[in-house]
Write a protein that holds these residues in place. Structure first.
Motif, mmCIF file in Angstrom:
data_model
loop_
_atom_site.group_PDB
_atom_site.id
_atom_site.type_symbol
_atom_site.label_atom_id
_atom_site.label_comp_id
_atom_site.label_asym_id
_atom_site.label_seq_id
_atom_site.Cartn_x
_atom_site.Cartn_y
_atom_site.Cartn_z
ATOM 1 N N CYS A 256 0.824 -1.212 0.000
ATOM 2 C CA CYS A 256 0.000 0.000 0.000
ATOM 3 C C CYS A 256 0.859 1.262 0.000
ATOM 4 N N PHE A 257 2.105 1.167 0.454
ATOM 5 C CA PHE A 257 2.995 2.326 0.459
ATOM 6 C C PHE A 257 3.649 2.534 -0.908
ATOM 7 N N ASN A 258 3.326 1.681 -1.880
ATOM 8 C CA ASN A 258 3.764 1.857 -3.262
ATOM 9 C C ASN A 258 2.620 2.358 -4.135
ATOM 10 N N ASP A 259 1.568 2.856 -3.530
ATOM 11 C CA ASP A 259 0.405 3.340 -4.261
ATOM 12 C C ASP A 259 0.689 4.724 -4.860
ATOM 13 N N GLU A 260 0.289 4.910 -6.123
ATOM 14 C CA GLU A 260 0.570 6.185 -6.803
ATOM 15 C C GLU A 260 -0.178 7.344 -6.163
ATOM 16 N N ALA A 261 -1.453 7.151 -5.811
ATOM 17 C CA ALA A 261 -2.225 8.234 -5.195
ATOM 18 C C ALA A 261 -1.606 8.659 -3.868
#
Length: 434
Positions: free
Chosen positions: A225-230
């Motif tokens: 989740c810490f690699n999410d673009e948003a």
């Protein structure tokens, strides 16, 4: 020729008139499968997953066109480290075999791992390259952190060990700094969206000088989740500087690259966000000492200039003596107030530290009482506590719970869960209480 065919030809086929029992036939087929096909990796989705009371796992591995039964024995399951999800895609290290009593073709699973790690890494690199081209990872874009923050925000899960580590470090090093927690899950499909919402909340409330985005270590999937673009764009656009402390020192996420500072661990993030109380006191004392030295040097230079002026004057000597006396009096008046101000600042800092420590102790006691009440409630609601009083839970072979006897079929096999242990039974008759 196939591997099985080669093995069978090497061993020699039985004579045409040889008669085998079913057990002998299955035993020979099982031996051919186990010796003719080496251990290999198979990828597919899990279905029909069952965890037996013995600790063995029984399930099927399937793709779009085929399915194969699989078993993983207890000694192997204990080394996996997680329970596979039904419908999840995994890679299995298998030995092809035959279940001789029924003649069922199956595979014995020796190890299992999540599939798709390569795809995740490629997605990570693609997003990193795109953000780099946009300038969001450029070091020159990073904002300086406040030298002496008064309030620090923490974005993480309330249940995370990382939160306890941060609060412990802050209470020990800088109890004078206020900490505000913006809770959000740090793992799962919805985690990225809720982390974005927590950052938005911190921006709207505008009550902190610095934000810590923290989470403990985990696998690539756990930290995804810490690699999410948003989320990366929220961090880059945050009006408040952000320190990212996600995972262990060897873990890197997109959040680390777009944050204003990357800390190797959550504990390190808490240590990097501010000076300790002793460091702050040292800086104040150093500044006051430097001020006194500067004042003394200026007074000494003024005295020297006065001496030179006196030497150049032929008269009046009395007036020069008066100026010297006034200068000495000013020197004596200046030093005591500076020392007095230093002592006052020290007392104020110590008083604030004691008040903060007392407040933290009261808060911890209150949270401890709430935790004890919650634990009592949880134990009271535990459905398996009922089993210790003689009740039992009936499960179907797919793991579902039987609520109505008329839902069962004869002769269906069922699992019965007691307060201690399991048992299996076959349904021979069903009836309704009505």
């Amino acid at each position: 020729m196939s591997l099985i065919g080669q093995e069978y030809e090497q061993r020699g086929s039985p004579q045409d008139d040889t008669v085998l029992t079913v057990s002998q036939l299955n035993r020979q087929v099982a031996r051919l499968l186990e010796t003719g096909i080496p251990r290999l990796w198979v990828v597919g989705e899990i279905s029909n997953f069952t965890r037996a009371a013995s600790g063995h796992w029984y399930f099927s591995i399937k793709d779009e066109a085929a399915v194969v039964r699989a078993v993983m024995f207890r000694g192997r399951t204990q080394m996996v480290g997680f329970v596979p999800d039904v419908g999840g895609r995994y890679e299995f290290r298998v030995q092809v075999s035959l279940y001789e009593p029924r003649g069922d073709f199956q595979v014995q699973v020796e190890s299992v791992r999540r599939a798709g790690r390569g795809d995740l890494h490629e997605a990570f690199l693609r997003l990193k390259d795109r953000l780099t081209q946009e300038g969001l990872i450029d070091p020159s874009r990073r904002r300086p952190l406040p030298a002496m923050p008064r309030t620090v925000g923490v974005v993480t899960s309330l249940a995370a060990a990382a939160l306890r580590d941060v609060l412990s470090v802050m209470a020990r090093r800088a109890p004078h700094i206020r900490v505000i927690v913006y809770p959000a899950p740090v793992q799962g499909r919805e985690a990225a969206a809720q982390l974005c919402a927590a950052l938005d909340q911190a921006a709207v409330r505008a009550e902190v000088d610095l934000l810590l985005l923290v989470r403990g270590g985990g696998s690539l999937e756990d930290l995804w989740c810490f690699n999410d673009e948003a989320l990366a764009r929220r961090i880059a656009a945050s009006p408040v500087p952000v320190i990212s402390g996600v995972g262990h020192e060897t873990d890197f996420t997109i959040a680390d690259f777009v944050a204003d500072l990357r800390a190797p661990t959550p504990t390190a993030a808490a240590e990097l966000c501010c000076d300790s109380r002793d460091q702050a006191l040292g800086r104040v004392q150093g500044a006051l000492s430097q001020l006194m030295r500067d004042q003394r040097r200026r007074l000494e230079h003024a005295a020297i200039r006065l001496d030179r002026a006196t030497a150049q004057l032929i008269s009046p000597a009395q007036r020069l003596r008066m100026h010297r006396q006034r200068l000495d009096a000013a020197y004596e008046r200046l030093l005591p107030p500076l020392w007095q101000r230093l002592r006052q600042h020290e007392q104020a800092v110590l008083w604030a530290s004691r008040r903060t420590q007392a407040g933290m102790e009261r808060l911890l006691q209150k949270d401890g009482r709430r935790l004890a009440v919650a634990e009592g409630t949880l134990r009271a609601l535990d459905p398996r506590a009922v089993l210790t009083r003689g009740y039992s839970i009936v499960h179907r072979s797919d793991g579902s719970i039987v609520k109505n006897a008329l839902d069962l079929k004869i002769p269906e096999r069922i699992d019965i869960e007691f307060g201690q242990g399991w048992a299996q039974a076959d349904v021979v008759r069903t009836d309704s209480l009505l």
